[in-house]
Design a protein around this motif. Structure first.
Motif, PDB file in Angstrom:
ATOM      1  N   UNK A  40     -22.769  29.846  40.173  1.00 17.23           N
ATOM      2  CA  UNK A  40     -22.494  28.854  39.126  1.00 17.23           C
ATOM      3  C   UNK A  40     -23.919  28.820  38.300  1.00 17.23           C
ATOM      4  N   UNK A  41     -24.009  28.634  37.183  1.00 15.62           N
ATOM      5  CA  UNK A  41     -25.131  28.398  36.293  1.00 15.62           C
ATOM      6  C   UNK A  41     -25.191  27.236  35.461  1.00 15.62           C
ATOM      7  N   UNK A  42     -23.930  26.651  34.968  1.00 15.57           N
ATOM      8  CA  UNK A  42     -23.700  25.659  34.112  1.00 15.57           C
ATOM      9  C   UNK A  42     -24.345  24.505  34.334  1.00 15.57           C
ATOM     10  N   UNK A  43     -25.499  23.848  33.589  1.00 13.91           N
ATOM     11  CA  UNK A  43     -25.971  22.509  33.662  1.00 13.91           C
ATOM     12  C   UNK A  43     -25.305  21.422  33.709  1.00 13.91           C
ATOM     13  N   UNK A  44     -23.952  21.561  33.003  1.00 15.27           N
ATOM     14  CA  UNK A  44     -23.400  20.233  32.560  1.00 15.27           C
ATOM     15  C   UNK A  44     -21.783  20.090  33.517  1.00 15.27           C
TER      16      UNK A  44
END
Length: 221
Positions: free
Chosen positions: A186-190
């Motif tokens: 997972x990479x998403x910040x939000x």
């Protein structure tokens, strides 16, 4: 005795690949994950656990760093600060968490000394360091020096940065070579359900897959 590497693992693509590279080099992985009150804390933790299972990790640490919430000053740890989605930011991005990697490396050093590990692995990438001062190679090397000065004489720890000079597309390619389960990262910040696709981290990731000519296996909004 097995040689051990303490791998700082966020559940993201970079740190997951770093851990796979250490295992390929014959290290026994001691996995370390930090819950620091980041927006996607639960998702990152579940990704970390899933990756550890794939790697057959026997020794792992999940450390609570909730004081980062009190510190604030970052869009990752303060819900009143919006995560930027326009991709245009000068200087240090608002997603920078003050001295996060320094604090993580300090904790990893304590674990490495306890576990008699000779290496700490961190998935920093210089491509990110235009904004994040704590991703620079020169900084990490100076931390290595400080750690060895502040530990027992017989403790000699190397901090390895296997991805530091790679581009995201090369990280994707290397991950495919080593059969890294990118669908578990997972990479998403939000978001924690479907990745937003527009934050800086999603943009970097998606562009890496695009340049590598493969499709990202995770879901996007």
């Amino acid at each position: 005795m097995n040689k051990k590497a303490v791998c700082i693992m966020s559940g993201g693509m970079d740190s997951t690949l770093s851990a796979y590279m250490m295992q390929e080099e014959g290290y026994e992985i001691v996995a370390v994950h930090f819950n620091y009150n980041q927006r996607t804390q639960q998702k990152e933790l579940s990704c970390f656990e899933a990756v550890c299972e794939k790697l057959n990790v026997k020794e792992k640490y999940v450390l609570d760093m909730s004081f980062f919430k009190d510190l604030g000053a970052s869009a990752l740890t303060d819900s009143t600060i919006d995560v930027p989605t326009t991709g245009v930011e000068d200087g240090v991005p608002v997603t920078y968490v003050p001295f996060r990697n320094g604090i993580f490396l300090s904790m990893a050093a304590a674990i490495a000394e306890k576990e008699s590990a000779s290496v700490i692995s961190i998935g920093v990438v210089e491509e990110d360091s235009s904004g994040y001062p704590d991703c620079r190679e020169s900084y990490i090397l100076s931390m290595q020096n400080a750690i060895n000065l502040g530990t027992k004489d017989e403790t000699n720890i190397e901090i390895t940065m296997p991805l530091v000079r790679l581009k995201k597309s090369q990280i994707v390619q290397k991950s495919l070579e080593l059969s890294v389960p990118l669908e578990l990262t997972w990479s998403c910040y939000k978001n924690e359900e479907k990745a937003c696709g527009v934050c800086d981290s999603c943009r970097l990731r998606l562009n890496g897959f695009k340049l590598a000519g493969v499709i990202d296996p995770i879901s996007y909004e």
